[in-house]
Design a protein around this motif. Structure first.
Motif, PDB file in Angstrom:
ATOM      1  N   TYR A 162     -13.409  -7.097 -24.229  1.00  0.00           N
ATOM      2  CA  TYR A 162     -12.626  -8.102 -24.960  1.00  0.00           C
ATOM      3  C   TYR A 162     -11.537  -7.449 -25.806  1.00  0.00           C
ATOM      4  O   TYR A 162     -10.387  -7.891 -25.803  1.00  0.00           O
ATOM      5  CB  TYR A 162     -13.568  -8.928 -25.837  1.00  0.00           C
ATOM      6  CG  TYR A 162     -12.855  -9.841 -26.792  1.00  0.00           C
ATOM      7  CD1 TYR A 162     -12.192 -10.967 -26.332  1.00  0.00           C
ATOM      8  CD2 TYR A 162     -12.830  -9.555 -28.154  1.00  0.00           C
ATOM      9  CE1 TYR A 162     -11.511 -11.801 -27.208  1.00  0.00           C
ATOM     10  CE2 TYR A 162     -12.164 -10.390 -29.036  1.00  0.00           C
ATOM     11  CZ  TYR A 162     -11.502 -11.503 -28.558  1.00  0.00           C
ATOM     12  OH  TYR A 162     -10.836 -12.322 -29.430  1.00  0.00           O
TER      13      TYR A 162
ATOM     14  N   LYS B  84      -3.938  -9.557 -27.783  1.00  0.00           N
ATOM     15  CA  LYS B  84      -4.365 -10.753 -28.520  1.00  0.00           C
ATOM     16  C   LYS B  84      -3.903 -12.015 -27.787  1.00  0.00           C
ATOM     17  O   LYS B  84      -2.745 -12.154 -27.429  1.00  0.00           O
ATOM     18  CB  LYS B  84      -3.810 -10.719 -29.936  1.00  0.00           C
ATOM     19  CG  LYS B  84      -4.369 -11.815 -30.831  1.00  0.00           C
ATOM     20  CD  LYS B  84      -3.985 -11.579 -32.273  1.00  0.00           C
ATOM     21  CE  LYS B  84      -4.523 -12.626 -33.204  1.00  0.00           C
ATOM     22  NZ  LYS B  84      -5.965 -12.739 -33.237  1.00  0.00           N
TER      23      LYS B  84
ATOM     24  N   GLU C  25     -12.981 -15.254 -24.801  1.00  0.00           N
ATOM     25  CA  GLU C  25     -12.447 -15.554 -26.132  1.00  0.00           C
ATOM     26  C   GLU C  25     -13.407 -16.455 -26.904  1.00  0.00           C
ATOM     27  O   GLU C  25     -13.699 -16.225 -28.082  1.00  0.00           O
ATOM     28  CB  GLU C  25     -11.085 -16.233 -25.995  1.00  0.00           C
ATOM     29  CG  GLU C  25     -10.332 -16.369 -27.292  1.00  0.00           C
ATOM     30  CD  GLU C  25      -9.804 -15.042 -27.807  1.00  0.00           C
ATOM     31  OE1 GLU C  25     -10.180 -14.670 -28.947  1.00  0.00           O
ATOM     32  OE2 GLU C  25      -9.042 -14.374 -27.097  1.00  0.00           O
ATOM     33  N   THR C  26     -13.916 -17.476 -26.243  1.00  0.00           N
ATOM     34  CA  THR C  26     -14.860 -18.407 -26.879  1.00  0.00           C
ATOM     35  C   THR C  26     -16.116 -17.686 -27.319  1.00  0.00           C
ATOM     36  O   THR C  26     -16.593 -17.879 -28.444  1.00  0.00           O
ATOM     37  CB  THR C  26     -15.214 -19.551 -25.907  1.00  0.00           C
ATOM     38  OG1 THR C  26     -14.019 -20.280 -25.611  1.00  0.00           O
ATOM     39  CG2 THR C  26     -16.248 -20.488 -26.499  1.00  0.00           C
TER      40      THR C  26
ATOM     41  N   ALA D 243     -16.542 -14.428 -27.871  1.00  0.00           N
ATOM     42  CA  ALA D 243     -16.229 -13.466 -28.943  1.00  0.00           C
ATOM     43  C   ALA D 243     -16.239 -14.168 -30.296  1.00  0.00           C
ATOM     44  O   ALA D 243     -16.785 -13.649 -31.273  1.00  0.00           O
ATOM     45  CB  ALA D 243     -14.881 -12.801 -28.693  1.00  0.00           C
ATOM     46  N   SER D 244     -15.672 -15.359 -30.350  1.00  0.00           N
ATOM     47  CA  SER D 244     -15.642 -16.120 -31.595  1.00  0.00           C
ATOM     48  C   SER D 244     -17.049 -16.504 -32.038  1.00  0.00           C
ATOM     49  O   SER D 244     -17.406 -16.383 -33.214  1.00  0.00           O
ATOM     50  CB  SER D 244     -14.783 -17.372 -31.401  1.00  0.00           C
ATOM     51  OG  SER D 244     -14.778 -18.148 -32.569  1.00  0.00           O
ATOM     52  N   LYS D 245     -17.886 -16.933 -31.097  1.00  0.00           N
ATOM     53  CA  LYS D 245     -19.268 -17.302 -31.436  1.00  0.00           C
ATOM     54  C   LYS D 245     -20.053 -16.096 -31.940  1.00  0.00           C
ATOM     55  O   LYS D 245     -20.835 -16.210 -32.890  1.00  0.00           O
ATOM     56  CB  LYS D 245     -19.969 -17.913 -30.218  1.00  0.00           C
ATOM     57  CG  LYS D 245     -19.485 -19.286 -29.878  1.00  0.00           C
ATOM     58  CD  LYS D 245     -20.252 -19.864 -28.692  1.00  0.00           C
ATOM     59  CE  LYS D 245     -19.759 -21.267 -28.381  1.00  0.00           C
ATOM     60  NZ  LYS D 245     -20.566 -21.936 -27.349  1.00  0.00           N
TER      61      LYS D 245
ATOM     62  N   ARG E 140     -18.850 -13.355 -33.404  1.00  0.00           N
ATOM     63  CA  ARG E 140     -18.350 -12.999 -34.739  1.00  0.00           C
ATOM     64  C   ARG E 140     -18.887 -13.936 -35.823  1.00  0.00           C
ATOM     65  O   ARG E 140     -19.124 -13.514 -36.948  1.00  0.00           O
ATOM     66  CB  ARG E 140     -16.814 -13.018 -34.767  1.00  0.00           C
ATOM     67  CG  ARG E 140     -16.155 -11.784 -34.215  1.00  0.00           C
ATOM     68  CD  ARG E 140     -14.669 -11.755 -34.541  1.00  0.00           C
ATOM     69  NE  ARG E 140     -13.959 -12.928 -34.070  1.00  0.00           N
ATOM     70  CZ  ARG E 140     -13.383 -13.036 -32.874  1.00  0.00           C
ATOM     71  NH1 ARG E 140     -13.423 -12.024 -32.021  1.00  0.00           N
ATOM     72  NH2 ARG E 140     -12.750 -14.140 -32.534  1.00  0.00           N
ATOM     73  N   GLU E 141     -19.070 -15.211 -35.506  1.00  0.00           N
ATOM     74  CA  GLU E 141     -19.513 -16.201 -36.487  1.00  0.00           C
ATOM     75  C   GLU E 141     -21.027 -16.251 -36.651  1.00  0.00           C
ATOM     76  O   GLU E 141     -21.531 -16.893 -37.576  1.00  0.00           O
ATOM     77  CB  GLU E 141     -18.991 -17.584 -36.079  1.00  0.00           C
ATOM     78  CG  GLU E 141     -17.477 -17.686 -36.170  1.00  0.00           C
ATOM     79  CD  GLU E 141     -16.922 -18.936 -35.513  1.00  0.00           C
ATOM     80  OE1 GLU E 141     -17.725 -19.797 -35.073  1.00  0.00           O
ATOM     81  OE2 GLU E 141     -15.685 -19.055 -35.433  1.00  0.00           O
TER      82      GLU E 141
ATOM     83  N   GLU F  47     -17.682  -6.988 -32.341  1.00  0.00           N
ATOM     84  CA  GLU F  47     -18.151  -8.349 -32.637  1.00  0.00           C
ATOM     85  C   GLU F  47     -19.629  -8.372 -33.013  1.00  0.00           C
ATOM     86  O   GLU F  47     -20.080  -9.247 -33.756  1.00  0.00           O
ATOM     87  CB  GLU F  47     -17.906  -9.277 -31.435  1.00  0.00           C
ATOM     88  CG  GLU F  47     -16.455  -9.560 -31.142  1.00  0.00           C
ATOM     89  CD  GLU F  47     -15.705  -8.402 -30.477  1.00  0.00           C
ATOM     90  OE1 GLU F  47     -14.472  -8.384 -30.550  1.00  0.00           O
ATOM     91  OE2 GLU F  47     -16.372  -7.513 -29.890  1.00  0.00           O
TER      92      GLU F  47
END
Length: 196
Positions: A53, A58, A66-67, A69-71, A73-74, A103
């Protein structure tokens, strides 16, 4: 705010007995007040690892990557539900995991393994321990190994008989351990920035 835990599952086989264990983990964590979500590697369907990733410019990573990676990180922590293939890891789960690195950092991870045999995926469980630690996670000391999975959990992921009762007790202890480290990690990140 409830703890956010991602539960990863990685079998691509047509007859996936381990999905009942992944579903149990999500359900049991949600019943404890955790915000748990199943991440099924087969449904995410990342390609065989070519570029991580972080190696994409960017905004140019595939949408599924991308989806996810965001999950990641959160999330406050992770559970890896893994079968064992010839004393080793499931390739689908390993492939998904390897697409990311930073991440994962500074969050706890727990391992729940299974097999059709009596050892409960213990070899894969041990292999994941070192891999997750290398990827920047704190691996909790409690693990769960479910042998003879079809005799422990029914098709709906409900514990069955004495084996199921024993498993449910072990999972409860595992969840307590993960919750302790999740809270510790959240507090530390609020108190002090990670060193890198």
């Amino acid at each position: 705010m409830p703890d956010r835990i991602l539960v990863f599952y990685g079998s691509y086989r047509s007859d996936r007995a381990g999905i009942r264990l992944a579903d149990y983990a999500v359900r049991a964590l949600n019943e404890r007040g955790v915000d748990a979500e199943l991440i099924d590697a087969m449904q995410v369907d990342l390609p065989m690892l070519d570029r991580m990733y972080k190696e994409y410019p960017k905004g140019e990573a595939p949408a599924a990557m991308e989806t996810l990676a965001s999950k990641i990180r959160e999330a406050d922590g992770f559970v890896f539900v893994t079968g064992e293939y010839n004393w080793g890891m499931q390739p689908g789960l390993k492939n998904l995991t390897d697409h990311f690195l930073e991440e994962w950092f500074w969050r706890p991870a727990g391992i729940v393994s299974y097999s059709a045999g009596r050892l409960g995926g213990a070899h894969a469980n041990m292999a994941w321990h070192g891999t997750l630690a290398e990827m920047g996670m704190v691996v909790v000391s409690s693990t769960v190994a479910v042998g003879q999975i079809s005799r422990t959990l029914d098709e709906n992921g409900a514990p069955v008989g004495d084996a199921g009762d024993s498993f449910a007790r072990a999972f409860d202890r595992f969840a307590e351990d993960l919750a302790w480290w999740t809270e510790a990690g959240k507090r530390q990140r609020e108190h002090r920035a990670p060193p890198f």
